[in-house]
Design an enzyme around this catalytic site. Structure first.
Site, short mmCIF file in Angstrom:
data_model
loop_
_atom_site.label_atom_id
_atom_site.label_comp_id
_atom_site.label_asym_id
_atom_site.label_seq_id
_atom_site.Cartn_x
_atom_site.Cartn_y
_atom_site.Cartn_z
N LEU A 49 51.02 60.24 25.88
CA LEU A 49 51.32 61.58 25.39
C LEU A 49 50.06 62.34 25.00
CD1 LEU A 49 54.34 60.62 23.09
CD2 LEU A 49 54.42 61.45 25.45
N LEU B 80 47.90 61.21 22.83
CA LEU B 80 47.66 60.94 21.42
C LEU B 80 47.00 59.57 21.26
CD1 LEU B 80 51.14 62.17 20.11
CD2 LEU B 80 49.01 63.49 20.28
N SER C 239 52.42 53.37 22.96
CA SER C 239 52.60 54.35 24.02
C SER C 239 51.89 55.68 23.80
CB SER C 239 54.10 54.61 24.21
OG SER C 239 54.70 54.93 22.96
N GLU C 240 51.13 55.80 22.72
CA GLU C 240 50.61 57.10 22.32
C GLU C 240 49.75 57.78 23.39
OE1 GLU C 240 51.64 55.00 18.49
OE2 GLU C 240 50.77 54.46 20.43
N VAL C 241 48.88 57.02 24.08
CA VAL C 241 47.97 57.68 25.01
C VAL C 241 48.70 58.31 26.20
CG1 VAL C 241 45.93 56.33 24.38
CG2 VAL C 241 47.45 55.48 26.19
#
Length: 262
Positions: free
Chosen positions: A138, A140, A134-136
Site C-alpha cells: 500500500l 506504507l 502487507s504495508e509496503v
C-alpha cells in the site's frame, strides 16, 4: 455492540475480543483507543491473572481499516503523527501489560494484526492461520509495530517479509519465533487452556517481575550494572512473601497458595 469485548473468568483469566467480524477485525482509531484502555485497565486489576487476545469471526485481525486509512490520507502531518502515536501507545500497552498476555490466532493476521501478535507474550495459533506484513503493498511501512515484530521474528526475517509483503504460514511463523505453539483448528481451544493452566500454576507477582526483568536485560551487555541489577532482583524476590511461599511449598511437597485445582 462494542467493537471490543472484555470478560473475566472467576479464575482471573480475562479475554479481550476484537468484535468487528464483518471487516475481519480491522482496527480504526476507536478500536485502537479501546484496546489501549482495555489492556491498561486489566493490567491494573489485581484480580486478573492472564489476558487472552482474540478476534471474532473468521480472522484474528486484518490490520488497518480501509475507511480509517482513507481518512488518514486527508489528515495534516500533525494529525497523522498524533494518530500514529496512538497506535504506538496501544501496542506498548499490550507489550507492557504486567499480566501474561496470550494471543489466540486463527484465520488472517495481516499488517497491524501481526503487531498485535508480536506484542503479546505468548502466541497460540491455528495451523490454518496465515500472516502478512502487507504495508509496503500500500506504499506504507510497518513503523509502529516494528519494535515488537523485529524482536519476535528477528531482523533477518523482517528484511524479507517487511519488503516482500508475502503471506506466510503458521508453520513458518512458528519457525521464525512469532508463534510459540500450533494446534489444529479443532484443537485450538484445548491448546489455549493448556497454556492457561501452565500460567495459572505460577506465582503472579513473579510473572510480573519476570516480564520486567526481560526488558531490563534484553539487548544489553552483561556489565557490572546488569550483574548488580539482576542480583538485587533475585534477592528481593527470595525475601518476598511469594518467594517464601513457593520455596516452602516445594520443600513441603504441597501446592503453593496461588495454585488452584485444575
Amino acid at each position: 455492540m462494542s467493537d471490543i469485548l472484555t470478560d473475566i473468568r472467576p479464575d482471573g483469566v480475562a479475554t479481550v475480543t476484537m468484535n468487528r467480524a464483518a471487516v475481519h477485525n480491522a482496527f480504526n482509531e476507536t478500536v485502537i483507543a479501546d484496546l489501549d484502555r482495555a489492556f491498561r485497565r486489566l493490567g491494573d486489576d489485581p484480580s486478573v491473572r492472564i489476558v487472552l487476545l482474540r478476534g471474532a469471526g473468521k480472522s484474528f485481525s486484518a490490520g488497518a481499516d480501509l475507511g480509517w486509512m482513507q481518512r488518514m490520507a486527508g489528515y495534516s502531518r500533525e494529525e497523522n503523527v498524533a494518530d500514529a502515536l496512538a497506535l504506538a501507545r496501544m501496542m506498548q500497552a499490550i507489550d507492557r501489560c504486567p499480566r501474561p498476555t496470550v494471543a489466540v490466532v486463527h484465520g488472517a493476521a495481516f499488517g497491524g494484526g501481526v503487531g498485535l501478535v508480536a506484542a503479546c507474550d505468548i502466541v497460540v495459533a491455528s495451523e490454518a492461520a496465515s500472516f502478512s506484513l502487507s504495508e509496503v503493498r500500500l506504499g506504507l511501512i510497518p513503523a509502529a509495530i516494528s519494535p515488537y515484530v523485529v524482536a519476535a521474528m528477528g531482523e533477518r526475517a523482517c528484511r524479507r517479509y517487511f519488503l516482500s509483503a508475502e503471506r506466510f504460514s503458521a508453520a513458518e511463523a512458528m519457525r521464525l519465533g512469532l508463534v510459540h505453539e500450533l494446534a489444529p483448528a479443532d484443537g485450538l481451544e484445548t491448546a489455549v487452556e493448556r497454556m492457561v493452566r501452565s500460567l495459572l500454576d505460577c506465582a503472579p507477582g513473579a510473572q510480573t517481575e519476570a516480564k520486567d526483568l526481560i526488558r531490563a536485560v534484553s539487548r544489553r551487555p552483561t556489565d557490572d550494572a546488569v550483574l548488580a541489577d539482576t542480583a538485587d532482583r533475585i534477592a528481593t524476590r527470595r525475601a518476598s512473601a511469594e518467594g517464601r511461599e513457593g520455596v516452602g511449598a516445594f520443600l513441603e511437597k504441597r501446592d503453593p497458595s496461588w495454585r488452584t485445582p485444575a
